[in-house]
Scaffold this motif. Structure first.
Motif, PDB file in Angstrom:
ATOM      1  N   THR A  77      51.060 -10.093 -32.105  1.00 46.86           N
ATOM      2  CA  THR A  77      51.771  -8.891 -32.758  1.00 46.86           C
ATOM      3  C   THR A  77      51.302  -7.560 -32.052  1.00 46.86           C
ATOM      4  OG1 THR A  77      51.699 -10.080 -34.733  1.00 46.86           O
ATOM      5  CG2 THR A  77      52.120  -7.601 -34.824  1.00 46.86           C
ATOM      6  N   PRO A  78      52.234  -6.715 -31.392  1.00 46.35           N
ATOM      7  CA  PRO A  78      51.982  -5.459 -30.484  1.00 46.35           C
ATOM      8  C   PRO A  78      51.125  -4.678 -31.324  1.00 46.35           C
ATOM      9  CG  PRO A  78      54.026  -6.334 -30.030  1.00 46.35           C
ATOM     10  CD  PRO A  78      53.689  -7.104 -31.328  1.00 46.35           C
ATOM     11  N   ASN A  79      51.457  -4.361 -32.795  1.00 48.25           N
ATOM     12  CA  ASN A  79      50.742  -3.540 -33.483  1.00 48.25           C
ATOM     13  C   ASN A  79      49.149  -3.786 -33.916  1.00 48.25           C
ATOM     14  OD1 ASN A  79      53.584  -3.830 -34.650  1.00 48.25           O
ATOM     15  ND2 ASN A  79      53.042  -1.985 -35.799  1.00 48.25           N
ATOM     16  N   VAL A  80      48.792  -5.052 -33.655  1.00 45.44           N
ATOM     17  CA  VAL A  80      47.443  -5.461 -33.826  1.00 45.44           C
ATOM     18  C   VAL A  80      46.808  -5.371 -32.237  1.00 45.44           C
ATOM     19  CG1 VAL A  80      46.030  -7.298 -34.055  1.00 45.44           C
ATOM     20  CG2 VAL A  80      48.191  -7.097 -35.487  1.00 45.44           C
ATOM     21  N   ARG A  81      47.451  -5.589 -31.324  1.00 47.94           N
ATOM     22  CA  ARG A  81      46.939  -5.434 -30.033  1.00 47.94           C
ATOM     23  C   ARG A  81      46.725  -3.873 -29.668  1.00 47.94           C
ATOM     24  NH1 ARG A  81      51.031  -8.978 -28.491  1.00 47.94           N
ATOM     25  NH2 ARG A  81      52.010  -7.332 -27.067  1.00 47.94           N
ATOM     26  N   ALA A  82      47.685  -2.961 -30.080  1.00 49.32           N
ATOM     27  CA  ALA A  82      47.586  -1.573 -30.071  1.00 49.32           C
ATOM     28  C   ALA A  82      46.422  -1.015 -30.819  1.00 49.32           C
ATOM     29  CB  ALA A  82      48.968  -0.989 -30.430  1.00 49.32           C
ATOM     30  N   GLU A  83      46.126  -1.602 -31.857  1.00 50.45           N
ATOM     31  CA  GLU A  83      45.080  -1.221 -32.709  1.00 50.45           C
ATOM     32  C   GLU A  83      43.816  -1.660 -32.250  1.00 50.45           C
ATOM     33  OE1 GLU A  83      43.218   1.214 -35.232  1.00 50.45           O
ATOM     34  OE2 GLU A  83      45.499   0.881 -35.974  1.00 50.45           O
ATOM     35  N   ALA A  84      43.570  -2.685 -31.795  1.00 49.59           N
ATOM     36  CA  ALA A  84      42.467  -3.203 -31.109  1.00 49.59           C
ATOM     37  C   ALA A  84      42.171  -2.525 -29.881  1.00 49.59           C
ATOM     38  CB  ALA A  84      42.529  -4.737 -30.788  1.00 49.59           C
ATOM     39  N   SER A  85      43.206  -2.239 -29.033  1.00 52.22           N
ATOM     40  CA  SER A  85      42.989  -1.132 -27.764  1.00 52.22           C
ATOM     41  C   SER A  85      42.337  -0.027 -28.114  1.00 52.22           C
ATOM     42  CB  SER A  85      44.252  -1.097 -27.193  1.00 52.22           C
ATOM     43  OG  SER A  85      44.932  -2.150 -26.461  1.00 52.22           O
ATOM     44  N   ASN A  86      43.067   0.601 -29.347  1.00 56.09           N
ATOM     45  CA  ASN A  86      42.500   1.810 -29.510  1.00 56.09           C
ATOM     46  C   ASN A  86      41.226   1.914 -30.060  1.00 56.09           C
ATOM     47  OD1 ASN A  86      43.090   4.762 -30.319  1.00 56.09           O
ATOM     48  ND2 ASN A  86      42.581   3.979 -32.285  1.00 56.09           N
ATOM     49  N   SER A  87      40.726   0.735 -30.683  1.00 51.38           N
ATOM     50  CA  SER A  87      39.138   0.540 -31.412  1.00 51.38           C
ATOM     51  C   SER A  87      38.420   0.089 -30.142  1.00 51.38           C
ATOM     52  CB  SER A  87      39.078  -0.597 -32.163  1.00 51.38           C
ATOM     53  OG  SER A  87      39.624  -0.453 -33.542  1.00 51.38           O
ATOM     54  N   LEU A  88      38.926  -0.450 -29.023  1.00 53.17           N
ATOM     55  CA  LEU A  88      37.943  -0.623 -27.750  1.00 53.17           C
ATOM     56  C   LEU A  88      37.843   0.540 -27.228  1.00 53.17           C
ATOM     57  CD1 LEU A  88      37.102  -3.425 -26.071  1.00 53.17           C
ATOM     58  CD2 LEU A  88      38.953  -3.112 -24.759  1.00 53.17           C
TER      59      LEU A  88
END
Length: 219
Positions: A77-88
């Motif tokens: 899910t792109p939304n999850v990957r985007a949130e994880a990228s921001n957290s990273l």
């Protein structure tokens, strides 16, 4: 929320309970929160996985860093990957090279825009230039626009000359929306080349480009 209630709610079939439980874990130390968060990295509800990614970014541990990389690599899910990228990105400079690699590998516009915004905030001009060039080579218009804007943000950085060179190459783009963003970006550069390019854009065939170039003229 006490820990026993959190553990109970995390098992609830109603994902709203799981969301509240994930959020409540922010009040607990990483050694308590991480094992529970880690169990829900593959939760069937994408909103829960998004909350997990957000909470992992607050922990600043090697385990949460590794977990975020796994989410970015495997979540569908792109939304999850985007949130994880921001957290990273919250881990600071250590994450910059990872974010560049993610940008290269993941061409979804939401992930790429999240990474662009994060790298600009992190003050990583070399990495910003790298992802901007990659973004402009892609097919997504929103990533094109974000890449041009990011180049504009480098006007006072050690990569200002490289960024300006990229923008000058784009001022004759066949796409009106790119020329509009270039006009705005060039205003951050107080050089003769930028001023000449803006003067050219004020003569553009498209009125939207002219309007953008005319706003707040460099004196």
């Amino acid at each position: 929320m006490d820990l026993s209630q959190i553990e109970t709610d995390l098992q609830n079939s109603d994902f709203q309970y799981r969301l509240k439980a994930i959020s409540a874990l922010q009040d607990y130390p990483a050694d308590v929160a991480f094992p529970l968060l880690n169990r829900h990295i593959q939760d069937p509800e994408f909103l829960v996985r998004t909350f997990v990614a957000r909470e992992l970014g607050k922990q600043k541990t090697s385990e949460s860093f590794t977990a975020l990389l796994q989410i970015i690599k495997f979540d569908n899910t792109p939304n999850v990957r985007a949130e994880a990228s921001n957290s990273l990105s919250l881990f600071g400079r250590i994450s910059a090279s990872h974010l560049v690699q993610i940008f290269l590998r993941d061409d979804h516009w939401l992930v790429r825009r999240s990474i662009l915004a994060a790298l600009v905030e992190m003050d990583c001009p070399e990495e910003v230039v790298e992802v901007c060039i990659l973004g402009l080579e892609g097919d997504d218009a929103t990533v094109h626009e974000a890449s041009v804007d990011a180049l504009g943000s480098l006007a006072t950085s050690r990569q200002s000359e490289v960024a300006l060179s990229q923008l000058l190459n784009l001022k004759n783009s066949e796409f009106e929306y790119i020329r509009v963003r270039v006009a705005y970006a060039l205003k951050h550069f107080n050089t003769s080349e930028a001023k000449e390019a803006l003067a050219q854009l004020r003569q553009d065939a498209d009125h939207r480009v002219v309007g953008a170039a005319m706003e707040n003229l460099i004196s």
